[in-house]
Design a protein around this motif. Structure first.
Motif, PDB file in Angstrom:
ATOM      1  N   GLN A   1       2.570 -12.689   5.155  1.00  0.00           N
ATOM      2  CA  GLN A   1       3.583 -12.272   4.221  1.00  0.00           C
ATOM      3  C   GLN A   1       2.932 -10.812   3.853  1.00  0.00           C
ATOM      4  O   GLN A   1       1.560 -10.702   3.693  1.00  0.00           O
ATOM      5  CB  GLN A   1       3.941 -13.072   3.142  1.00  0.00           C
ATOM      6  CG  GLN A   1       4.785 -12.695   2.269  1.00  0.00           C
ATOM      7  CD  GLN A   1       5.163 -13.787   1.238  1.00  0.00           C
ATOM      8  OE1 GLN A   1       4.840 -15.038   1.420  1.00  0.00           O
ATOM      9  NE2 GLN A   1       5.538 -13.347  -0.128  1.00  0.00           N
ATOM     10  N   ILE A   2       3.889 -10.006   3.481  1.00  0.00           N
ATOM     11  CA  ILE A   2       3.334  -8.452   2.939  1.00  0.00           C
ATOM     12  C   ILE A   2       3.787  -8.444   1.622  1.00  0.00           C
ATOM     13  O   ILE A   2       5.178  -8.907   1.380  1.00  0.00           O
ATOM     14  CB  ILE A   2       3.849  -7.508   3.538  1.00  0.00           C
ATOM     15  CG1 ILE A   2       3.195  -7.153   5.174  1.00  0.00           C
ATOM     16  CG2 ILE A   2       3.417  -6.062   2.831  1.00  0.00           C
ATOM     17  CD1 ILE A   2       3.777  -6.324   6.064  1.00  0.00           C
TER      18      ILE A   2
ATOM     19  N   VAL B   1      -2.122  -2.776   0.861  1.00  0.00           N
ATOM     20  CA  VAL B   1      -2.516  -1.264   1.411  1.00  0.00           C
ATOM     21  C   VAL B   1      -3.226  -1.831   2.726  1.00  0.00           C
ATOM     22  O   VAL B   1      -4.130  -2.705   2.695  1.00  0.00           O
ATOM     23  CB  VAL B   1      -3.373  -0.674   0.493  1.00  0.00           C
ATOM     24  CG1 VAL B   1      -4.018   0.661   1.318  1.00  0.00           C
ATOM     25  CG2 VAL B   1      -2.894  -0.411  -0.795  1.00  0.00           C
ATOM     26  N   TRP B   2      -2.687  -1.232   3.827  1.00  0.00           N
ATOM     27  CA  TRP B   2      -3.375  -1.352   4.992  1.00  0.00           C
ATOM     28  C   TRP B   2      -3.809   0.047   5.550  1.00  0.00           C
ATOM     29  O   TRP B   2      -3.535   0.991   5.364  1.00  0.00           O
ATOM     30  CB  TRP B   2      -2.421  -1.793   6.167  1.00  0.00           C
ATOM     31  CG  TRP B   2      -1.880  -3.240   6.037  1.00  0.00           C
ATOM     32  CD1 TRP B   2      -2.173  -3.908   4.892  1.00  0.00           C
ATOM     33  CD2 TRP B   2      -1.251  -3.625   6.777  1.00  0.00           C
ATOM     34  NE1 TRP B   2      -1.382  -5.312   5.209  1.00  0.00           N
ATOM     35  CE2 TRP B   2      -0.607  -5.152   6.365  1.00  0.00           C
ATOM     36  CE3 TRP B   2      -0.428  -3.403   8.177  1.00  0.00           C
ATOM     37  CZ2 TRP B   2       0.088  -6.097   6.884  1.00  0.00           C
ATOM     38  CZ3 TRP B   2       0.301  -4.653   8.577  1.00  0.00           C
ATOM     39  CH2 TRP B   2       0.399  -5.938   8.011  1.00  0.00           C
ATOM     40  N   ARG B   3      -5.006   0.038   6.215  1.00  0.00           N
ATOM     41  CA  ARG B   3      -5.414   0.998   7.020  1.00  0.00           C
ATOM     42  C   ARG B   3      -5.125   1.195   8.261  1.00  0.00           C
ATOM     43  O   ARG B   3      -4.673   0.340   9.300  1.00  0.00           O
ATOM     44  CB  ARG B   3      -6.936   1.345   7.201  1.00  0.00           C
ATOM     45  CG  ARG B   3      -7.875   1.600   5.901  1.00  0.00           C
ATOM     46  CD  ARG B   3      -9.243   1.878   6.221  1.00  0.00           C
ATOM     47  NE  ARG B   3      -9.933   2.578   5.345  1.00  0.00           N
ATOM     48  CZ  ARG B   3      -9.898   3.646   4.792  1.00  0.00           C
ATOM     49  NH1 ARG B   3      -9.297   4.522   5.400  1.00  0.00           N
ATOM     50  NH2 ARG B   3     -10.616   3.975   3.593  1.00  0.00           N
TER      51      ARG B   3
ATOM     52  N   GLY C   1      -5.421   6.775   7.673  1.00  0.00           N
ATOM     53  CA  GLY C   1      -4.727   6.666   6.458  1.00  0.00           C
ATOM     54  C   GLY C   1      -4.353   5.383   5.805  1.00  0.00           C
ATOM     55  O   GLY C   1      -4.803   4.432   6.343  1.00  0.00           O
ATOM     56  N   MET C   2      -3.819   5.737   4.763  1.00  0.00           N
ATOM     57  CA  MET C   2      -3.339   4.490   3.921  1.00  0.00           C
ATOM     58  C   MET C   2      -2.128   4.201   3.911  1.00  0.00           C
ATOM     59  O   MET C   2      -1.233   5.243   3.641  1.00  0.00           O
ATOM     60  CB  MET C   2      -4.031   4.567   2.617  1.00  0.00           C
ATOM     61  CG  MET C   2      -5.656   5.063   2.426  1.00  0.00           C
ATOM     62  SD  MET C   2      -6.463   3.647   2.984  1.00  0.00           S
ATOM     63  CE  MET C   2      -6.672   2.553   1.782  1.00  0.00           C
ATOM     64  N   LEU C   3      -1.535   3.140   4.428  1.00  0.00           N
ATOM     65  CA  LEU C   3      -0.245   2.487   4.488  1.00  0.00           C
ATOM     66  C   LEU C   3      -0.088   1.724   2.948  1.00  0.00           C
ATOM     67  O   LEU C   3      -0.420   0.709   3.206  1.00  0.00           O
ATOM     68  CB  LEU C   3       0.072   1.833   5.591  1.00  0.00           C
ATOM     69  CG  LEU C   3       1.664   1.497   5.649  1.00  0.00           C
ATOM     70  CD1 LEU C   3       2.700   2.616   5.856  1.00  0.00           C
ATOM     71  CD2 LEU C   3       1.757   0.673   7.036  1.00  0.00           C
ATOM     72  N   ARG C   4       0.686   2.202   2.226  1.00  0.00           N
ATOM     73  CA  ARG C   4       0.971   1.242   0.928  1.00  0.00           C
ATOM     74  C   ARG C   4       2.422   0.667   1.062  1.00  0.00           C
ATOM     75  O   ARG C   4       3.471   1.488   1.176  1.00  0.00           O
ATOM     76  CB  ARG C   4       0.849   2.123  -0.228  1.00  0.00           C
ATOM     77  CG  ARG C   4      -0.584   2.812  -0.411  1.00  0.00           C
ATOM     78  CD  ARG C   4      -0.544   3.775  -1.688  1.00  0.00           C
ATOM     79  NE  ARG C   4      -1.682   4.515  -1.657  1.00  0.00           N
ATOM     80  CZ  ARG C   4      -3.142   4.025  -2.050  1.00  0.00           C
ATOM     81  NH1 ARG C   4      -3.071   2.804  -2.275  1.00  0.00           N
ATOM     82  NH2 ARG C   4      -3.988   4.889  -1.792  1.00  0.00           N
ATOM     83  N   PHE C   5       2.476  -0.512   0.731  1.00  0.00           N
ATOM     84  CA  PHE C   5       3.736  -1.176   0.942  1.00  0.00           C
ATOM     85  C   PHE C   5       4.375  -1.384  -0.541  1.00  0.00           C
ATOM     86  O   PHE C   5       3.582  -1.484  -1.446  1.00  0.00           O
ATOM     87  CB  PHE C   5       3.483  -2.466   1.483  1.00  0.00           C
ATOM     88  CG  PHE C   5       3.251  -2.710   2.778  1.00  0.00           C
ATOM     89  CD1 PHE C   5       4.404  -2.737   3.875  1.00  0.00           C
ATOM     90  CD2 PHE C   5       2.004  -2.834   3.279  1.00  0.00           C
ATOM     91  CE1 PHE C   5       3.787  -2.627   5.079  1.00  0.00           C
ATOM     92  CE2 PHE C   5       1.625  -2.793   4.773  1.00  0.00           C
ATOM     93  CZ  PHE C   5       2.518  -2.785   5.628  1.00  0.00           C
ATOM     94  N   VAL C   6       5.543  -1.200  -0.642  1.00  0.00           N
ATOM     95  CA  VAL C   6       6.277  -1.091  -1.902  1.00  0.00           C
ATOM     96  C   VAL C   6       7.357  -2.232  -1.941  1.00  0.00           C
ATOM     97  O   VAL C   6       8.027  -2.412  -0.725  1.00  0.00           O
ATOM     98  CB  VAL C   6       6.743   0.234  -2.570  1.00  0.00           C
ATOM     99  CG1 VAL C   6       5.733   1.007  -2.570  1.00  0.00           C
ATOM    100  CG2 VAL C   6       7.670   1.044  -1.425  1.00  0.00           C
ATOM    101  N   LYS C   7       7.965  -2.625  -3.040  1.00  0.00           N
ATOM    102  CA  LYS C   7       8.985  -3.429  -3.009  1.00  0.00           C
ATOM    103  C   LYS C   7      10.170  -2.621  -3.318  1.00  0.00           C
ATOM    104  O   LYS C   7      10.367  -1.822  -3.983  1.00  0.00           O
ATOM    105  CB  LYS C   7       8.789  -4.548  -3.927  1.00  0.00           C
ATOM    106  CG  LYS C   7       9.797  -5.824  -3.752  1.00  0.00           C
ATOM    107  CD  LYS C   7       9.075  -7.130  -4.475  1.00  0.00           C
ATOM    108  CE  LYS C   7      10.175  -8.157  -4.168  1.00  0.00           C
ATOM    109  NZ  LYS C   7       9.319  -9.474  -4.302  1.00  0.00           N
TER     110      LYS C   7
END
Length: 106
Positions: free
Chosen positions: A56-57, A62-64, A100-106
């Motif tokens: 689950q995310i 944050v993923w690289r 880079g940084m991938l930031r997940f938002v809701k």
């Protein structure tokens, strides 16, 4: 993904020898579109979380990641290497601390 919708699905694990597994299949889905008037290439991918060992995310995770492309014909000396997050000159795309940084938002 390439503009002509060609793709390769590899598992890259730098601690293994060899470090890539071409037999791996993530089960990802994809589509591409070329907007010639605006000189754009658009791609969409849906990657199953199970393919990357995630259940689950959550918002705030944050993923690289890095998105890259080797453009042109011939060997590496004749192609152009493009990346979302830069790589060392003459280096490899597989340098996680340069991703880079991938930031997940809701």
């Amino acid at each position: 993904m390439a503009p002509n919708n060609e793709w390769i699905d590899l598992e890259i694990e730098k601690t293994k020898t060899p470090f890539n597994d071409a037999a791996w299949n993530s089960g990802f889905e994809h589509a591409t579109k070329i907007d010639e008037n605006n000189h754009l290439w658009l791609t969409e991918m849906r990657i199953p979380l199970s393919a990357v060992g995630v259940e689950q995310i959550a918002g705030g995770d944050v993923w690289r990641v890095n998105f890259f492309r080797a453009a042109g014909h011939g060997g590496d000396t004749k192609r152009t290497f493009l990346a979302w997050s830069s790589i060392p000159e003459g280096g490899t795309f597989h340098v996680p601390n340069r991703f880079g940084m991938l930031r997940f938002v809701k």
